[in-house]
Design a protein around this motif. Structure first.
Motif, short mmCIF file in Angstrom:
data_model
loop_
_atom_site.label_atom_id
_atom_site.label_comp_id
_atom_site.label_asym_id
_atom_site.label_seq_id
_atom_site.Cartn_x
_atom_site.Cartn_y
_atom_site.Cartn_z
N LYS A 363 0.92 -1.31 -0.14
CA LYS A 363 -0.06 -0.10 -0.02
C LYS A 363 0.89 1.09 0.19
N VAL A 364 0.77 1.97 -0.99
CA VAL A 364 1.82 3.22 -1.33
C VAL A 364 0.71 4.22 -0.60
N ILE A 365 1.49 5.03 0.07
CA ILE A 365 1.00 6.23 0.71
C ILE A 365 1.29 7.68 -0.30
N GLY A 366 2.58 7.68 -0.82
CA GLY A 366 3.05 8.88 -1.45
C GLY A 366 4.29 8.47 -1.86
N HIS A 367 5.14 9.57 -2.35
CA HIS A 367 6.52 9.42 -2.67
C HIS A 367 7.41 10.51 -2.48
N ILE A 368 8.69 10.46 -2.11
CA ILE A 368 9.74 11.42 -1.86
C ILE A 368 10.45 11.37 -3.02
N ASN A 369 11.17 12.72 -3.10
CA ASN A 369 12.28 12.94 -3.92
C ASN A 369 13.61 13.44 -3.38
N VAL A 370 13.53 13.09 -2.08
CA VAL A 370 14.98 13.31 -1.48
C VAL A 370 15.44 12.09 -0.67
N ASP A 371 16.66 11.68 -0.66
CA ASP A 371 17.30 10.62 -0.04
C ASP A 371 17.06 10.60 1.44
N LEU A 372 16.37 9.74 2.15
CA LEU A 372 16.12 9.74 3.58
C LEU A 372 17.31 8.95 4.15
N VAL A 373 18.09 9.40 4.88
CA VAL A 373 19.52 8.73 5.31
C VAL A 373 19.39 8.98 6.81
N ARG A 374 19.96 8.03 7.46
CA ARG A 374 20.30 8.39 9.12
C ARG A 374 21.66 8.40 9.23
N ASN A 375 21.99 8.88 10.41
CA ASN A 375 23.53 8.70 10.82
C ASN A 375 23.54 8.32 12.46
N TYR A 376 23.25 7.00 12.59
CA TYR A 376 22.78 6.34 13.83
C TYR A 376 24.04 6.12 14.79
N ASN A 377 24.00 6.72 15.97
CA ASN A 377 25.18 6.71 16.90
C ASN A 377 26.55 7.43 16.37
N ASN A 378 26.37 8.20 15.14
CA ASN A 378 27.34 9.16 14.60
C ASN A 378 28.42 7.92 13.83
N ILE A 379 27.97 6.69 13.66
CA ILE A 379 28.74 5.95 12.97
C ILE A 379 29.36 6.49 11.63
N ASP A 380 28.56 6.91 11.02
CA ASP A 380 28.89 7.60 9.69
C ASP A 380 28.43 9.34 9.63
N ASP A 381 29.22 9.93 9.88
CA ASP A 381 28.93 11.41 10.28
C ASP A 381 28.61 12.02 8.74
N SER A 382 29.13 11.19 7.78
CA SER A 382 29.20 11.92 6.18
C SER A 382 27.64 11.69 5.95
N LEU A 383 26.67 10.96 6.60
CA LEU A 383 25.34 11.23 6.52
C LEU A 383 24.62 12.13 7.06
N ALA A 384 25.40 12.84 8.11
CA ALA A 384 24.60 13.77 8.57
C ALA A 384 24.50 15.04 7.89
N LEU A 385 23.52 15.92 7.93
CA LEU A 385 23.56 17.19 7.53
C LEU A 385 24.75 18.10 7.69
N PRO A 386 25.39 18.79 6.65
CA PRO A 386 26.50 19.56 6.87
C PRO A 386 26.07 20.58 7.89
N HIS A 387 27.08 20.90 8.65
CA HIS A 387 27.31 22.02 9.93
C HIS A 387 26.24 21.79 10.91
N SER A 388 25.87 20.43 11.08
CA SER A 388 25.12 20.03 12.22
C SER A 388 25.87 19.32 13.48
N GLY A 389 27.08 19.33 13.26
CA GLY A 389 27.91 18.70 14.25
C GLY A 389 27.29 17.12 14.54
N GLY A 390 26.95 16.52 13.41
CA GLY A 390 26.51 15.08 13.50
C GLY A 390 24.96 15.06 13.85
#
Length: 590
Positions: A363-390
């Motif tokens: 069952k499809v609700i809708g669609h996104i046009n932006v990558d939805l990514v996490r940076n869980y436990n700061n394992i990979d801060d490259s996935l964090a948004l810039p200038h956010s300190g992780g």
């Protein structure tokens, strides 16, 4: 070698007081004719599977437990040759919570799978408390019995945790340990009976669970490694086992280090942190653990020696490694695909679970046009948004915004550990979001707590969020911009607050008229009820105290079902498009 000598000294000293000698060497029963030589018992451990019987989130089904079951049965044999004594199969806890396949049926596909895979024992994870631990275990301290394919089955998989207490007493719903009869095998195929003691332990505090399902029900998990060592010493001195394993829902290296130099435990298998650990020791004690979500499993071999006199002695742990689940061999897009790598009965169970939730998966609700990514436990801060300190990611923003909208609030928070999944576009211009995706994103049936605060109150919340402990709870935010600096001790210093482009607080001073204004703040239940006291500052989570005041306005909306409602309404308004906030709201000041 130093650890082996110390172990021998402990056993020899114990023999002065006990008739039973040290069980690290014993004579084989006369009925057992075993040639002199080296014998090995394979050990496999999964941990933090989090409901991933099958990973359905990528568009291709990855049958991870069916793959792992196949590798276990490569050792045990098949048909008439199948023998569970050839392998020690364990799990480090956090079995159920995390996927729609498991969550919708309160873990039933998982405890059925673990029984069918003949797990020897499982540790008690913190997420086993999410739905009420007393509902997830039988009174005999085994996983729940079940009905499947028209047949009722008892579940014999023991649940181990030697340090679970309720109302000050050891609860009967977990066992301290279990002694398992196994058979180690030599290179030329001879087998010898061995007895392995597996001790269970949890290494986490109440801060890792829902308070209402843990503290409020009288549970307690004191960390006492001296008791664990005493159990192991007693098992070996009494001759009950030939080797001992600690199965701990906690980071393996920390547990091995805490056991100390004189521990007689032979191997530590850990979990909880979702980190791979392999081929390492503390005090000469080997430890290892694999990654989460069924992406890998740990493997080791307990090695024994039989001498010319027929004496069996535990020798060492060898061949330690973590093995990845092969993402090309755990799929089945057409009948018969990867049949040699997927165990048939677990595959059938997996397909049954998929069929049960198929309407939600599709069952499809809708669609996104932006990558939805996490940076869980700061394992990979490259996935964090810039200038956010992780402290900001697109997935974190989206979840915080959904919490805010569910609570009809101006500001929304989610905790660091609550951001557990990603929905990348993988190069496509858009991606559909299904009902299943929402339940994957919000797997814990959190209630949304909504507070009405003055901005002076809100400042107390933000000051707590600047501490190391507070940053784990109040780590993802939308609705206001907080400018901060990052300190050497991983804490933060708040510089200013900006609301809708207006600076309302800076360098300790409020703009005129803002302190008494009110604002609605929405958070998940985990954030609202978890009091992680910061060691450096002594600050408590102020939300916990406010839960008993008029500041708390509501706590009656469940996150996942209401997120479906909110997103469905948005998609209808916007031609199917679901918006994603891509700006950081925790911002490192320049």
């Amino acid at each position: 070698m130093k650890r082996i000598i110390l172990r021998q000294l402990v056993c020899c000293a114990s023999a002065l007081f006990l008739v039973a000698g040290c069980s690290s060497s014993r004579h084989i029963q006369r009925s057992q004719v075993v040639p002199q030589g080296t014998y090995s018992l394979p050990v496999m451990e999964t941990t933090d599977v989090h409901g991933t019987l099958v990973n359905t989130s990528t568009g291709t089904n990855h049958y991870r437990l069916a793959y792992i079951a196949d590798k276990a049965n490569d050792i045990r044999g098949r048909g008439a040759d199948y023998d569970t004594q050839k392998l020690l199969l364990l799990d480090g806890g956090d079995i159920y919570q995390g996927t729609v396949l498991s969550n919708i049926r309160r873990g039933q596909p998982m405890y059925v799978a673990f029984d069918k895979m003949d797990y020897d024992a499982v540790a008690l994870g913190n997420h086993e408390f999410d739905w009420g631990f007393e509902t997830m275990v039988d009174n005999d301290a085994t996983l729940l019995g079940y009905e499947f394919d028209g047949k009722r089955s008892d579940n014999t998989v023991p649940v181990l945790c030697a340090n679970l207490y309720r109302h000050g007493k050891r609860t009967h719903t977990t066992r301290d340990y279990i002694v398992l009869d196994k058979q180690a095998t030599s290179a030329d195929g001879h087998r010898v009976k061995v007895r392995v003691g597996v001790i269970g332990m949890a290494h986490y505090q109440a801060k890792s669970m829902f308070v209402h399902q843990f503290v409020d029900k009288g549970y307690e998990i004191p960390i006492d490694y001296s008791r664990i060592n005493a159990i192991a010493d007693s098992l070996e001195r009494s001759g009950s086992c030939d080797a001992t394993v600690l199965l701990v829902h906690g980071q393996a290296d920390e547990a091995a280090e805490a056991l100390g130099q004189q521990s007689v435990i032979d191997l530590v298998l850990g979990g909880h942190s979702h980190k791979n650990m392999c081929d390492s020791t503390a005090w000469g004690l080997p430890y290892l653990q694999g990654k989460a979500y069924g992406m890998s499993y740990s493997y080791a071999e307990l090695t024994f020696q039989v001498d010319a006199m027929g004496k069996l002695t535990f020798a060492h742990v060898g061949n330690c490694r973590n093995l990845e689940v092969d993402g090309k061999k755990d799929t089945r897009n057409v009948a018969g695909e990867n049949a040699d790598d997927l165990e048939a009965d677990i595959l059938a169970l997996s397909d049954s679970a998929i069929l049960h939730v198929k309407p939600m998966l599709e069952k499809v609700i809708g669609h996104i046009n932006v990558d939805l990514v996490r940076n869980y436990n700061n394992i990979d801060d490259s996935l964090a948004l810039p200038h956010s300190g992780g402290r900001a990611s697109t997935m974190g923003n989206w979840m915080s915004d959904l919490v805010r909208r569910i609570g009809d609030a101006e500001i929304g928070f989610v905790n660091n550990g609550g951001v557990r999944t990603s929905f990348p576009l993988d190069g496509a211009p858009t991606r559909n979001i299904t009902v299943s995706n929402v339940y994957e994103m919000f797997p814990f049936d959190n209630l949304i707590y909504v507070y009405e605060l003055t901005y002076a109150d809100f400042l107390k919340l933000m000051e707590y969020s600047m501490t190391k402990s507070g940053a784990m709870l109040l780590s993802r935010m939308v609705g206001i911009d907080c400018y901060l600096t990052v300190n050497d001790d991983e804490s933060y210093t708040l510089r200013s607050l900006v609301k809708d482009g207006t600076t309302i607080y800076a360098d300790g001073q409020w703009a005129e008229g803002w302190t008494d204004r009110t604002i609605r703040v929405a958070v998940s239940q985990f954030v609202a009820t978890g009091d992680r006291v910061d060691k450096a500052t002594g600050l408590h989570n102020p939300l916990v105290k406010w839960n008993n005041t008029p500041r708390l306005k509501s706590k009656d909306s469940v996150d996942n079902e209401n997120a479906v409602r909110v997103l469905t309404e948005e998609a209808k308004r916007n031609g199917g498009l679901i918006s994603v906030d891509t700006a950081p709201h925790f911002i490192v000041a320049q």
